[in-house]
Write a protein that holds these residues in place. Structure first.
Motif, short mmCIF file in Angstrom:
data_model
loop_
_atom_site.label_atom_id
_atom_site.label_comp_id
_atom_site.label_asym_id
_atom_site.label_seq_id
_atom_site.Cartn_x
_atom_site.Cartn_y
_atom_site.Cartn_z
N THR B 723 0.81 -1.22 0.00
CA THR B 723 0.00 0.00 0.00
C THR B 723 0.85 1.27 0.00
OG1 THR B 723 -0.12 0.24 2.41
CG2 THR B 723 -1.74 -1.22 1.38
N GLY B 724 2.16 1.12 0.14
CA GLY B 724 3.03 2.31 0.25
C GLY B 724 3.61 2.68 -1.10
N PRO B 725 4.10 3.90 -1.23
CA PRO B 725 4.71 4.31 -2.49
C PRO B 725 5.98 3.48 -2.75
CG PRO B 725 5.06 5.98 -0.80
CD PRO B 725 4.13 4.97 -0.22
N PHE B 726 5.97 2.73 -3.83
CA PHE B 726 7.07 1.83 -4.16
C PHE B 726 7.44 0.89 -3.01
CE2 PHE B 726 7.67 5.47 -7.06
CZ PHE B 726 7.45 4.79 -8.25
N GLY B 727 6.43 0.57 -2.22
CA GLY B 727 6.65 -0.42 -1.15
C GLY B 727 7.13 0.15 0.16
N ALA B 728 7.11 1.47 0.30
CA ALA B 728 7.71 2.09 1.48
C ALA B 728 6.76 2.18 2.67
CB ALA B 728 8.20 3.49 1.12
N LYS B 729 7.34 2.08 3.85
CA LYS B 729 6.66 2.42 5.09
C LYS B 729 7.49 3.51 5.79
CE LYS B 729 6.68 -1.99 6.56
NZ LYS B 729 6.40 -3.20 7.38
N SER B 730 7.08 3.86 6.98
CA SER B 730 7.79 4.94 7.68
C SER B 730 9.04 4.43 8.37
CB SER B 730 6.87 5.58 8.73
OG SER B 730 6.92 4.84 9.93
N VAL B 731 9.91 5.35 8.80
CA VAL B 731 11.11 4.97 9.54
C VAL B 731 11.55 6.05 10.53
CG1 VAL B 731 12.79 5.85 7.86
CG2 VAL B 731 13.36 3.81 9.23
N GLY B 732 10.83 7.17 10.57
CA GLY B 732 11.30 8.33 11.34
C GLY B 732 11.30 8.15 12.85
N GLU B 733 10.31 7.49 13.36
CA GLU B 733 10.16 7.44 14.82
C GLU B 733 10.58 6.13 15.45
OE1 GLU B 733 6.51 9.57 16.48
OE2 GLU B 733 5.77 8.84 14.57
N ILE B 734 10.33 5.04 14.74
CA ILE B 734 10.31 3.72 15.37
C ILE B 734 11.56 3.40 16.19
CG2 ILE B 734 11.14 2.61 13.22
CD1 ILE B 734 9.37 0.19 14.06
N ALA B 735 12.73 3.84 15.71
CA ALA B 735 13.97 3.37 16.32
C ALA B 735 14.25 3.97 17.69
CB ALA B 735 15.15 3.64 15.39
N ILE B 736 13.44 4.93 18.11
CA ILE B 736 13.67 5.48 19.46
C ILE B 736 12.99 4.62 20.52
CG2 ILE B 736 11.67 7.04 19.72
CD1 ILE B 736 13.79 9.19 20.62
N ASN B 737 12.18 3.66 20.08
CA ASN B 737 11.43 2.87 21.05
C ASN B 737 12.25 1.79 21.75
OD1 ASN B 737 9.10 4.30 20.44
ND2 ASN B 737 8.53 2.91 18.78
N GLY B 738 13.26 1.30 21.08
CA GLY B 738 13.96 0.13 21.61
C GLY B 738 15.08 0.38 22.61
N PRO B 739 15.83 1.46 22.46
CA PRO B 739 17.01 1.59 23.33
C PRO B 739 16.71 1.45 24.82
CG PRO B 739 17.15 3.17 21.55
CD PRO B 739 15.81 2.50 21.42
N MET B 740 15.69 2.14 25.31
CA MET B 740 15.48 2.12 26.76
C MET B 740 15.17 0.71 27.28
SD MET B 740 13.08 4.67 28.87
CE MET B 740 13.91 6.18 29.15
N PRO B 741 14.20 0.01 26.69
CA PRO B 741 13.96 -1.35 27.20
C PRO B 741 15.09 -2.32 26.88
CG PRO B 741 12.53 -0.87 25.32
CD PRO B 741 13.18 0.41 25.71
N ALA B 742 15.72 -2.19 25.72
CA ALA B 742 16.81 -3.13 25.40
C ALA B 742 17.95 -2.96 26.40
CB ALA B 742 17.30 -2.90 23.97
N ILE B 743 18.22 -1.72 26.76
CA ILE B 743 19.29 -1.46 27.74
C ILE B 743 18.87 -1.98 29.12
CG2 ILE B 743 20.54 0.37 28.96
CD1 ILE B 743 20.43 1.95 26.25
N ALA B 744 17.63 -1.72 29.49
CA ALA B 744 17.15 -2.22 30.80
C ALA B 744 17.26 -3.74 30.86
CB ALA B 744 15.71 -1.77 31.03
#
Lengths: 270, 775, 155
Positions: B723-744
């Protein structure tokens, strides 16, 4: 805000005259002035034309002109006293552009509680050359204890005997470029397995700075194998105020641990 | 995999050379003649009524031109949140109020001939306050007898639960399945509380806005914003001037991260310009950015899960309390996102209940911040899963793979949770999370390090932790982006878009999308973005929407252009359009062995026959919001004597669909990760005795530098979102979610202690180790 | 007010300025807006310039103390028509996101490579320790410095 007057003296004699004026202070790098109460200053003396950027070694004494930046001290001292503790402490201080601007004279006069300069200078028992109201040579310890010595007075240079100390320097920070909550300087001389001489200074504690003379006495003359490192941190007589980097109790614990680690390092005990 | 000519290539960011040479202009780089400089007076009290303001002394000062406060500015209720209209945030703010609600709240404004005078004049304004009891603990905001923070005519423009009389800024409750039954089926319950802290966006460019009247007397605002069209609408509403009289220009923006999704300065400069018929400039000092703008909402999340001996999660209850601070900007939507972006990832849990409350306090105001509530939610959930899998002796990686949502699946949460209303149901069409987990695990050497407590130098011990997350791609059925294009004589194209590049590179990836459709090099696409007079509407840069939503509009628009070009070419080549193909800036009829260049097509259409401008417009809104997925792995070393945590390696493996520009996509991940690590370990607000922010400077609010960053590995896992333009999805926010729990989770792996309360300062880790008897 | 002559990007300029002013403010007021203001605390590095060849934060320099000195901004090392290899490297390595920190980053790189054309990774990190960036996580910036070093080596 009142207007401010700048002076650009070319000779020390002129500086001495200008220093007599009310609320006129030396400007070396400017970083300290911008952090202090700039509004009260009426005049600034630019020191850049006075050739106070020498760094040399004479008869075993290192002499550093007040206008040397941290960067220059690191560069030049590396050539004449490559093991000196100041090389580590100043190259880890602040950031690259600030090390190009902060001068050694301004830094002694300003002496912020996070200073990476003062611990090593106190440990090296450095001396200061002053001109103006309190002209003469003063031990750095006297200068920091007596605030009056800053009045209408200029530091022109710093002297110390580099000797051949083994040294250790530690800064307690949250991130690498943070301003140290405290820092530790250890200078040590040993021969065979015996501690000949040791100096231990901490900056950033409640008393601003502290030289651990009792601990130094305990260590002096001791056989390295007999030093009970694990006892030292716990019994360290030092206290902290404020909350940065943690409660005073925690910071004291941290200081004890890092002091023990520093001693282990210089004593080469694993 | 799909073969593209321009998409999927790391072409140079189109504005990067002008930025690298210092040519490109940011808001404060524009010169204005005869401008007024503005300074703001802020409240020193967390909660007080303004009894009187005496500005007489300031007015007498030479160079002071205008002074604004509640006495001379009409109080129009609005929200500063730049969101879709009508906004899901309460209208609880006026430009200058009779009440102040946090230290840093706006009291008055001075416009003067220069900055120094404005600054001095501010200090001579006398304000008489009646101090009110503040609420500083969000847990007490809803208590009976708690002071009321908003007691005027506040309201919500959409029908949502809002009770300012109880300090309740928002409340959401959804559930499905049977919670009781779920708990009954459980063999044991894991019930934990997780709390997260305030944080500054710390965009290096401070907030700034300028305004002036153009030759026709229209108001022009140049502003550092993520939401130019919302700025125009809100300024129009707050100042009661027609939209037609306002032009908003977004120049280069020095980072936003959600902090500039807020309409804070624009009405002020506009008002000064309109009252004085002079240009106005307002650029915040770093201290003001910290004190008075927006922050990440601190949250307390209680997660209660029923678990079977076999490790099955029978039920999950999430109870979230969001500290909205003094105003309710994004209070509802950040809260709902905590559920909406987190719970669907574990769609196999049959019995789920989410209750969230946002409360007013007399503390700094929360707002949009990269991750938008998902960050806080994933901190809780990923640790809870670590706890559960450890208790039930399961391999967490296998567990995550068994439980996460997959292609062809849906979650009831998608339907249940929207922005102040029901959400939009969707079926996942692309999810390569298994591959993300596998490749990330391999890169971090998971099985060689997990549970090994490997000793590192000194008293340090190593640990590894994992976190997975999803986000969305725009707000479905809400966010809209649009584009217009036209063709020029040389076969180049103007692409005008409302989409807002705040440093992310969206101008570039949107140009790539257009270039891909038209099979031209990206240099042939001339981009103009975010000028409300010249570019069509776009909601702006937020909610991870630009690539997917605005990108969709650009693709449609370019396809229309292509259609028109084919029409012209079919006449010239005497062919049917379907016989033609586009390549190398030409249109071919292979059979006939004939071709016509783009240049010829353009000249023909503009000058020769049946002349017309090849031009098109298109709009796009998402009918769904396909989530990107990520697996993130932290390797830490914990100093067991001091509690100091160092992240030594961090791996992110992300499925963002087809990356339009892989290096820019990696850049989004890398930036978000470092922000996330810095947030996990050292970023926090320290308050003084009057709820005043103490560390309002980069001097004392530390963010990571080059010396602090770990070894970083970013893996982009190939994927295609139909459903995305040339198969694209977003990438702007997602990567901030993991560091805190992965580090914990990594800290736990190293030490056996769990950190429920971020950030993980040395002291906290040390104290936890002592509490647990580990040291 | 004071007056002074400064040599900026190779051209002599005469400015009138407040004796309390910071060099950053005076440069920006006189059109050198490529020198950015991010914090005025000497922390972010957006305002970095070369002052007599030394990398400094122009917000931490009082203008009067820079009279007669040589100032180089990011525009002084290359422009959009003939960019410096470092500027090209930042572009090619995707090291420019919002670009607000970029002029300072590029000057820090320039200052590093001048004396150390083949820096090791830890030397690169140290050389950029006065530049904050919130967009990139520094990964591609460090790549850019390495690329710049290679490019300049080839020339």
């Amino acid at each position: 805000m009142n207007e401010i007057e700048w002076f650009f003296p070319e000779r020390i004699e002129e500086v001495i005259e200008i220093l007599k004026k009310d609320k006129v202070v030396p400007h070396s790098g400017g970083t300290g002035i911008l952090r202090s109460d700039f509004r009260r200053i009426k005049g600034l003396i630019d020191l850049s034309l006075l050739s106070l950027d020498y760094l040399q070694s004479n008869n075993g004494i290192v002499e550093i002109g007040a206008m040397n930046t941290y960067y220059r001290v690191v560069q030049k001292l590396s050539q004449i006293a490559p093991n000196n503790v100041l090389i580590k402490s100043l190259s880890d201080s602040a950031s690259t552009p600030l090390r190009n601007r902060i001068t050694i004279g301004g830094s002694v006069a300003y002496f912020p509680i996070w200073s990476d300069l003062m611990g090593p200078l106190i440990a090296l028992e450095a001396g200061l050359s002053l001109i103006g109201e309190y002209k003469g040579d003063y031990p750095v310890l006297e200068y920091v204890r007596n605030r009056e010595l800053r009045n209408k007075t200029l530091i022109t240079g710093i002297r110390f005997k580099p000797d051949n100390w083994d040294s250790y320097y530690y800064r307690a920070t949250r991130t690498e470029t943070d301003y140290a909550r405290f820092n530790i300087t250890i200078l040590l001389k040993k021969s065979n397995n015996r501690i000949e001489n040791v100096r231990i200074v901490m900056i950033g504690n409640k008393e601003r700075f502290k030289r651990f003379t009792a601990l130094e006495e305990y260590l002096k003359g001791k056989n390295i194998d007999r030093v009970k490192i694990q006892e030292i941190g716990k019994n360290l007589e030092v206290s902290f105020a404020g909350k940065k980097m943690g409660s005073p109790e925690y910071v004291k614990h941290l200081a004890g641990v890092e002091l023990e680690r520093g001693l282990s390092r210089v004593l080469a005990i694993s | 995999m799909n073969e593209f000519d321009v998409v999927g290539k790391s072409v140079e960011k189109i504005d990067s050379l002008s930025l690298a040479t210092g040519n490109a202009r940011f808001t404060d780089d524009f010169r204005l003649e005869n401008q007024l400089h503005l300074a703001i007076l802020y409240s020193p009290h967390p909660h007080a009524e303004i009894l009187d303001i005496d500005d007489s002394e300031a007015r007498k000062m030479n160079g002071v031109v205008d002074i604004l406060h509640y006495k001379n500015v009409e109080g129009v209720l609005h929200t500063t949140a730049g969101q879709g209209y009508p906004e899901p945030s309460p209208y609880d703010t006026v430009l200058f109020d009779r009440k102040v609600r946090f230290v840093g709240d706006r009291v008055a404004l001075v416009a003067a001939e220069d900055k120094d005078i404005a600054g001095k004049a501010i200090k001579s304004i006398k304000v008489e306050y009646r101090i009110l009891k503040p609420i500083l603990d969000p847990e007490k905001a809803l208590d009976k007898g708690a002071p009321r923070i908003h007691d005027g005519d506040e309201f919500t423009p959409i029908p949502v639960k809002y009770s300012p009389e109880r300090n309740l800024a928002a409340e959401i409750e959804i559930g499905f399945g049977n919670l009781k039954k779920g708990f009954k089926e459980a063999d044991f319950i894991v019930d934990e509380v997780y709390t997260t802290q305030f944080a500054s966006h710390a965009a290096i460019e401070p907030h700034a806005a300028l305004s002036y009247l153009d030759e026709q007397g229209r108001l022009v605002i140049i502003t550092s914003t993520q939401v130019p069209f919302h700025v125009r609408r809100i300024v129009s509403m707050v100042l009661s001037i027609p939209v037609s009289r306002i032009r908003v220009i977004k120049p280069r923006i020095g980072g936003g991260f959600g902090g500039k999704q807020e309409v804070l300065l624009e009405p002020l400069v506009a008002l000064v310009t309109l009252r004085n018929k002079r240009p106005a400039r307002l650029v915040l000092e770093r201290e003001e950015v910290f004190r008075s703008t927006r922050t990440r909402h601190p949250m307390r999340i209680r997660l209660k899960t029923g678990v079977g001996e076999d490790g099955r999660i029978t039920t999950l209850k999430m109870d979230a309390l969001l500290n909205s601070g003094a105003y309710g900007t994004h209070a509802l939507t950040v809260l709902s996102n905590t559920g909406a972006k987190v719970l669907p990832l574990f769609n196999k849990i049959e019995n789920v209940h989410f209750i969230g409350r946002s409360v007013y306090t007399n503390l700094p105001v929360g707002g949009a911040y990269r991750g938008y509530g998902a960050t806080q939610g994933y901190f809780a959930l990923n640790q809870q899963l670590d706890i559960i899998t450890r208790k039930t002796n399961q391999d967490i990686l296998k567990f995550l793979k068994d439980w996460h949502i997959r292609e062809g699946e849906t979650s009831d949460v998608f339907r249940a949770l929207g922005e102040g209303k029901e959400g939009v149901s969707q079926i996942i069409k692309s999810c390569k999370l298994d591959e993300c987990i596998d490749r990330g695990a391999k890169e971090i050497n998971w099985y060689e390090k997990r549970d090994k407590k490997i000793r590192a130098r000194g008293d340090r011990v190593k640990g590894v932790g994992v976190a997975i997350a999803m986000q969305g791609s725009g707000i479905p059925m809400v966010d809209m982006g649009s584009a217009t294009m036209k063709m020029n004589e040389d076969g180049s194209f103007n692409l005008n878009i409302g989409a807002t590049d705040l440093g992310t590179g969206s101008d570039t990836i949107l140009a790539q999308i257009a270039a891909e459709v038209l099979k031209v090099p990206v240099e042939k696409i001339i981009v103009l973005s975010s000028d409300t007079d010249f570019t069509p509407f776009d909601v702006g840069a937020y909610a991870s929407s630009t690539t997917y939503v605005s990108g969709g509009a650009v693709k449609k628009c370019a396809e229309k252009i292509k259609g028109q070009m084919l029409d012209v070419a079919s006449g010239l080549l005497e062919s049917k359009p379907e016989e033609l193909i586009i390549a190398d800036e030409k249109i071919f009829n292979k059979k006939k062995g004939k071709a016509v260049s783009f240049e010829e097509i353009a000249f023909h259409s503009l000058y020769r026959e049946n002349q017309f401008q090849i031009q098109a417009e298109a709009s796009h809104f998402g009918i769904e919001s396909p989530p990107p997925f990520i697996a993130q792995f932290a390797e830490v070393e914990v100093d067991k004597r001091t509690g100091k945590v160092d992240v030594v390696k961090f791996v992110s493996a992300v499925d963002c669909g087809q990356p339009i520009n892989p290096k820019l996509a990696e850049g989004q991940v890398e930036g978000a990760v470092i922000n996330g690590i810095s947030y996990a370990l050292c970023e926090e607000y320290n308050f003084g005795s009057t709820a005043n922010l103490l560390n309002c400077s980069f001097w004392d609010y530390k963010i990571y530098t080059t010396l602090d960053i770990p070894e970083m590995v970013t893996i982009i896992v190939e994927s295609f979102e139909e459903t995305g333009p040339f198969g694209a999805k977003s990438v702007g926010e997602i990567a901030i979610n993991g560091p805190m729990p992965a580090i914990a989770n990594a800290i736990y792996d190293a030490t056996g202690v769990r950190l429920f309360d971020s950030p993980f300062t040395s002291e906290k880790v040390y104290n936890r180790m002592k509490e647990e008897g580990i040291i | 007010m004071m007056e002074g002559i400064f040599r900026i990007n190779g051209k002599e300029k005469r400015f009138t300025f407040n004796p309390r002013s910071r060099l950053l403010t005076v440069l920006r007021e006189n059109g050198y807006t490529e020198v950015k203001e991010g914090c005025k605390e000497g922390e972010c590095g957006a305002c970095i310039i070369l002052l007599d060849g030394r990398l400094v934060n122009s917000c931490q320099v009082l203008t009067a103390s820079a009279i007669g000195k040589e100032i180089i901004t990011v525009k002084g090392i290359g422009d959009i028509h003939s960019p410096h290899p470092i500027q090209e490297a930042f572009v090619e390595a995707s090291a420019v996101q919002c670009g607000f920190c970029t002029p300072g980053m590029i000057l820090s790189t320039y200052y590093l490579l001048k004396d150390n054309p083949n820096p090791k990774e830890d030397e690169i990190r140290k050389a950029l320790d006065g530049n904050l960036c919130r967009c990139t996580g520094y990964v591609k910036i460090i790549d850019a410095v390495k690329l710049a070093s290679r490019k300049m080596g080839e020339k």
